[in-house]
Design a protein around this motif. Structure first.
Motif, mmCIF file in Angstrom:
data_model
loop_
_atom_site.group_PDB
_atom_site.id
_atom_site.type_symbol
_atom_site.label_atom_id
_atom_site.label_comp_id
_atom_site.label_asym_id
_atom_site.label_seq_id
_atom_site.Cartn_x
_atom_site.Cartn_y
_atom_site.Cartn_z
ATOM 1 N N ASN A 53 -17.617 1.064 10.740
ATOM 2 C CA ASN A 53 -17.373 0.781 12.225
ATOM 3 C C ASN A 53 -16.535 -0.284 12.488
ATOM 4 O O ASN A 53 -15.383 -0.187 12.990
ATOM 5 N N SER A 54 -16.660 -1.349 11.615
ATOM 6 C CA SER A 54 -16.086 -2.436 11.644
ATOM 7 C C SER A 54 -14.617 -2.298 11.167
ATOM 8 O O SER A 54 -13.661 -2.867 11.539
ATOM 9 N N LEU A 55 -14.836 -1.540 10.126
ATOM 10 C CA LEU A 55 -13.375 -1.318 9.232
ATOM 11 C C LEU A 55 -12.433 -0.524 10.085
ATOM 12 O O LEU A 55 -11.222 -0.785 10.226
ATOM 13 N N LEU A 56 -12.947 0.528 10.759
ATOM 14 C CA LEU A 56 -11.991 1.507 11.542
ATOM 15 C C LEU A 56 -11.973 0.578 12.883
ATOM 16 O O LEU A 56 -10.670 1.069 13.521
ATOM 17 N N ALA B 275 -11.274 -2.500 13.198
ATOM 18 C CA ALA B 275 -9.964 -3.496 12.676
ATOM 19 C C ALA B 275 -8.790 -3.127 12.611
ATOM 20 O O ALA B 275 -7.646 -4.042 12.801
ATOM 21 N N VAL B 276 -8.602 -1.792 12.122
ATOM 22 C CA VAL B 276 -7.263 -1.343 11.989
ATOM 23 C C VAL B 276 -6.701 -0.950 13.318
ATOM 24 O O VAL B 276 -7.300 -0.231 13.961
ATOM 25 N N LEU B 277 -5.357 -1.410 13.415
ATOM 26 C CA LEU B 277 -4.616 -1.019 14.684
ATOM 27 C C LEU B 277 -4.351 0.472 14.675
ATOM 28 O O LEU B 277 -3.957 0.989 13.803
ATOM 29 N N LEU C 150 8.157 2.063 3.646
ATOM 30 C CA LEU C 150 7.102 2.411 2.930
ATOM 31 C C LEU C 150 6.303 1.535 2.236
ATOM 32 O O LEU C 150 5.084 1.635 2.011
ATOM 33 N N SER C 151 6.839 0.642 1.571
ATOM 34 C CA SER C 151 6.196 -0.428 0.496
ATOM 35 C C SER C 151 4.910 -0.914 1.372
ATOM 36 O O SER C 151 3.980 -1.045 0.689
ATOM 37 N N PRO C 152 5.317 -1.728 2.406
ATOM 38 C CA PRO C 152 4.189 -2.542 3.037
ATOM 39 C C PRO C 152 2.900 -1.399 3.715
ATOM 40 O O PRO C 152 1.845 -1.644 3.797
ATOM 41 N N VAL C 153 3.224 -0.156 3.812
ATOM 42 C CA VAL C 153 2.519 0.830 4.299
ATOM 43 C C VAL C 153 1.288 1.178 3.341
ATOM 44 O O VAL C 153 0.226 1.397 3.663
ATOM 45 N N ARG C 154 2.038 1.289 2.097
ATOM 46 C CA ARG C 154 1.278 1.582 0.988
ATOM 47 C C ARG C 154 0.191 0.689 0.722
ATOM 48 O O ARG C 154 -0.994 0.802 0.180
ATOM 49 N N ALA C 155 0.754 -0.500 0.835
ATOM 50 C CA ALA C 155 -0.200 -1.754 0.355
ATOM 51 C C ALA C 155 -1.216 -1.742 1.266
ATOM 52 O O ALA C 155 -2.353 -1.982 0.915
ATOM 53 N N GLU C 156 -0.794 -1.624 2.785
ATOM 54 C CA GLU C 156 -2.087 -1.782 3.697
ATOM 55 C C GLU C 156 -3.112 -0.613 3.441
ATOM 56 O O GLU C 156 -4.136 -0.524 3.583
ATOM 57 N N LEU C 157 -2.605 0.909 3.175
ATOM 58 C CA LEU C 157 -3.268 1.852 2.707
ATOM 59 C C LEU C 157 -4.299 1.591 1.888
ATOM 60 O O LEU C 157 -5.572 1.744 1.867
ATOM 61 N N LEU C 158 -3.721 0.968 0.654
ATOM 62 C CA LEU C 158 -4.544 0.795 -0.390
ATOM 63 C C LEU C 158 -5.625 -0.173 -0.075
ATOM 64 O O LEU C 158 -6.843 -0.120 -0.508
ATOM 65 N N GLY C 159 -5.048 -1.242 0.710
ATOM 66 C CA GLY C 159 -6.405 -2.345 0.979
ATOM 67 C C GLY C 159 -7.457 -1.696 1.861
ATOM 68 O O GLY C 159 -8.818 -1.700 1.911
ATOM 69 N N PHE C 160 -7.057 -0.831 2.792
ATOM 70 C CA PHE C 160 -8.102 -0.026 3.698
ATOM 71 C C PHE C 160 -8.868 0.793 3.007
ATOM 72 O O PHE C 160 -9.888 0.721 3.240
ATOM 73 N N LEU C 161 -8.302 1.620 1.828
ATOM 74 C CA LEU C 161 -9.303 2.427 1.266
ATOM 75 C C LEU C 161 -10.101 1.683 0.372
ATOM 76 O O LEU C 161 -11.278 1.995 -0.049
ATOM 77 N N THR C 162 -9.346 0.487 -0.411
ATOM 78 C CA THR C 162 -10.305 -0.068 -1.169
ATOM 79 C C THR C 162 -11.616 -0.697 -0.428
ATOM 80 O O THR C 162 -12.786 -0.826 -0.876
ATOM 81 N N HIS C 163 -11.559 -1.450 0.778
ATOM 82 C CA HIS C 163 -12.657 -1.706 1.703
ATOM 83 C C HIS C 163 -13.567 -0.401 1.835
ATOM 84 O O HIS C 163 -14.708 -0.655 2.012
#
Length: 597
Positions: free
Chosen positions: A492-495, A497-499, A299-312
């Motif tokens: 578009n580039s943000l979406l 870039a995410v796998l 869970l911890s890495p998923v939260r960190a990635e989601l926080l980064g994604f939403l920050t962008h």
């Protein structure tokens, strides 16, 4: 996964007119229950959500995920009936369950005590006949069959059935030659394209409610005989006024062409805990617990990635991204009297006026949640859109509205579109309805002579330039760190870039954490109370009971976002820190503007 509403279904309770031995019925249900438990068994059952109805075999087993949009009056059906071949006197016993049309050939008569007609079900609410009339119909069964068939018109109710099946996904109204007026599929959301269906339930139908989301397994019925309306050329003189006292409008609405609105006779049905197809349907089963524990371990890495994604997505604003995560996992977990506990409506202020920023934020949310809708709060929409469902007594149906939404739908209200103008009476009522939805998590449906409360559980995010005109639980002032020259290219580039695999983890994360239990120990409760007393001593004017309630909510969702189901001292302090940062922003903006936000 997709944004928008859910496919609609209309529930029709089915009651047996005569009661045969019901052992076989229980065996049918038990058989399918066991079969569907086998590995991947549910995957091979074709779904009406994915496969056009004209590609599915009539009278075959299908499944359907849907929201209950309305519930019609109960129908009676012939549980058992017998046919007699007049040439050979051969008698055959038939069961009427799971079908709309009786098995009665052209050269057969009925020897049952029930009247014979092409349909095994009818609505008894305004239907009265004398015993003599019943007896007459039993002596002349072909007479009644002829009357039903004569009123049916074309086999699909209208010409060009294939073209109509294509048009069924094109919008609310379906228009075809020889059809008047156009058929309104009555979807809650404008532009909704999902399939509609009449779902006929035989048992435990009183456990389902309007707006429940169900998964049903049952027998598909698309018999052309069902298409008895929408044909202008049908001879109304063949209709016996004593046979059915329903209005023409009610007949039209309740008996749409089966090529457009198929029927499903339910064998198994259950309410869905959630709308996310990436998670097991029921998280309480043993196999599901393994899925949950495996996901919680990462869970911890998923939260960190989601926080980064939403920050962008929020232009570099990590504080706003934190609050957006808390908002997306919020849910009404209980009600104390009329107060819904757990709702967390966020007002994201500081959004650029009349820009495409909110549209692209909605695109991001749409990729993360199973059901969502963006409401553009323009004067035009507020004055002319139907927000509140209302009862149409002429057609005996519930006319849907925008706020008839499935539980945990993400509703994004774009207030940046609001310009100066005059709200008329309908517009004022719509604004009031939005306020009631946010504050009380309920929608008051209009039944003309009275209003009926329908509780709901909707995640509301309001984007606005200044403080929203609507109530909210939490206002977060956006502070962009970057201003992209082209917002569309940026998103578009943000979406891109995410796998896809990472995106699926985000989707599972947001659904799963909403379903976790949460508690606060007595020890932590005492510590929080003492802490709050100290806060009041230090700042008695600005610290209120509302602040305590909001901070406890933030602490709750902050704990759950980290996979913790109890409140720790560490999470409480972090919640206080987030709230202090959020309030400091609002105070700073107030000083800049020189007025209240």
């Amino acid at each position: 996964m997709r944004g928008g509403g859910r496919p609609a279904c209309l529930l029709v309770p089915e009651l047996p007119q005569n009661t045969p031995n019901s052992d076989w019925e229980k065996k049918v249900t038990d058989y399918f229950k066991e079969k569907l438990k086998e590995n991947n068994a549910t995957n091979w059952v074709p779904s009406l959500n994915d496969v056009p109805v004209h590609y599915l075999k009539p009278n075959s087993l299908v499944k359907f995920r849907c929201m209950v949009q309305d519930m019609f009056d109960p129908e009676f059906y012939m549980g058992v009936y017998e046919t007699v071949d007049p040439n050979t006197n051969a008698r055959v016993l038939h069961f009427g369950k799971y079908r709309d049309v009786a098995e009665c050939g052209g050269n057969q008569d009925s020897a049952s005590q029930a009247r014979v007609s092409p349909s095994t079900s009818y609505t008894p609410s305004r239907h009265k006949r004398s015993y003599e009339e019943d007896e007459d119909m039993e002596q002349h069964p072909s007479k009644q069959k002829e009357q039903h068939m004569g009123s049916g018109g074309d086999s699909h109710g209208c010409g060009e059935p294939k073209r109509l099946e294509t048009e069924a996904s094109a919008g609310h109204h379906l228009i075809s030659p020889n059809c008047s007026p156009p058929l309104d599929l009555n979807f809650p959301l404008p532009g909704e394209k999902g399939p509609a269906c009449l779902v006929k339930v035989y048992e435990s139908w009183d456990t389902f409610k309007v707006n429940d989301v169900l998964e049903v397994y049952g027998i598909l019925s698309v018999d052309p005989v069902l298409s008895i309306v929408n044909n202008e050329e049908r001879d109304s003189s063949t209709l016996d006024p004593m046979e059915c006292m329903d209005t023409a409008e009610e007949q039209r609405v309740h008996s749409p062409p089966s090529s457009l609105v198929p029927r499903i006779h339910v064998i198994l049905a259950h309410k869905l805990q959630h709308l996310n197809p990436l998670l097991p349907a029921c998280l309480n089963e043993e196999e599901s617990k393994t899925f949950v524990s495996n996901f919680m371990s990462e869970l911890s890495p998923v939260r960190a990635e989601l926080l980064g994604f939403l920050t962008h997505a929020l232009l570099g604003d990590s504080l706003a991204a934190e609050y957006l995560i808390l908002h997306l996992i919020s849910t009404v977990y209980a009600r104390r009297d009329v107060l819904p506990l757990g709702k967390f409506t966020v007002n994201l202020s500081g959004c650029p006026r009349n820009s495409i920023f909110t549209e692209h934020i909605y695109r991001i949310i749409q990729q993360l949640v199973p059901a969502s809708y963006r409401l553009q709060m323009t004067i035009e929409n507020m004055n002319h859109s139907r927000f509140i469902p209302r009862k149409d007594y002429t057609a005996n149906r519930l006319v849907s509205g925008i706020l008839q939404l499935a539980s945990n739908t993400s509703l994004v209200i774009d207030e940046t579109q609001l310009e100066q103008g005059q709200l008329d009476t309908k517009g004022v009522h719509n604004v009031k309805a939005l306020g009631n939805l946010i504050t009380w998590q309920k929608v008051d449906y209009d039944f003309s002579y009275h209003q009926m409360e329908f509780p709901c559980n909707i995640n509301v995010l309001i984007t606005s330039e200044g403080r929203s005109l609507l109530p909210s639980d939490c206002q977060v002032q956006l502070q962009p760190q970057i201003i992209p020259p082209n917002m569309e290219e940026y998103v578009n580039s943000l979406l891109t870039a995410v796998l896809p695999s990472v995106l699926n983890k985000f989707r599972i994360y947001l659904t799963l954490l909403r379903l976790l239990d949460y508690s606060i120990s007595d020890e932590v409760t005492k510590a929080v109370e003492e802490d709050f007393v100290e806060m009041r001593k230090n700042d008695p004017e600005s610290i209120t009971a509302d602040d305590l309630h909001r901070t406890l909510l933030v602490a709750r969702f902050l704990s759950l976002s980290a996979g913790q189901t109890t409140l720790s001292r560490e999470r409480w302090l972090r919640a206080k820190q987030l709230e202090a940062l959020r309030k400091a922003r609002l105070q700073q903006q107030k000083c800049v503007n020189g007025n209240e936000l």
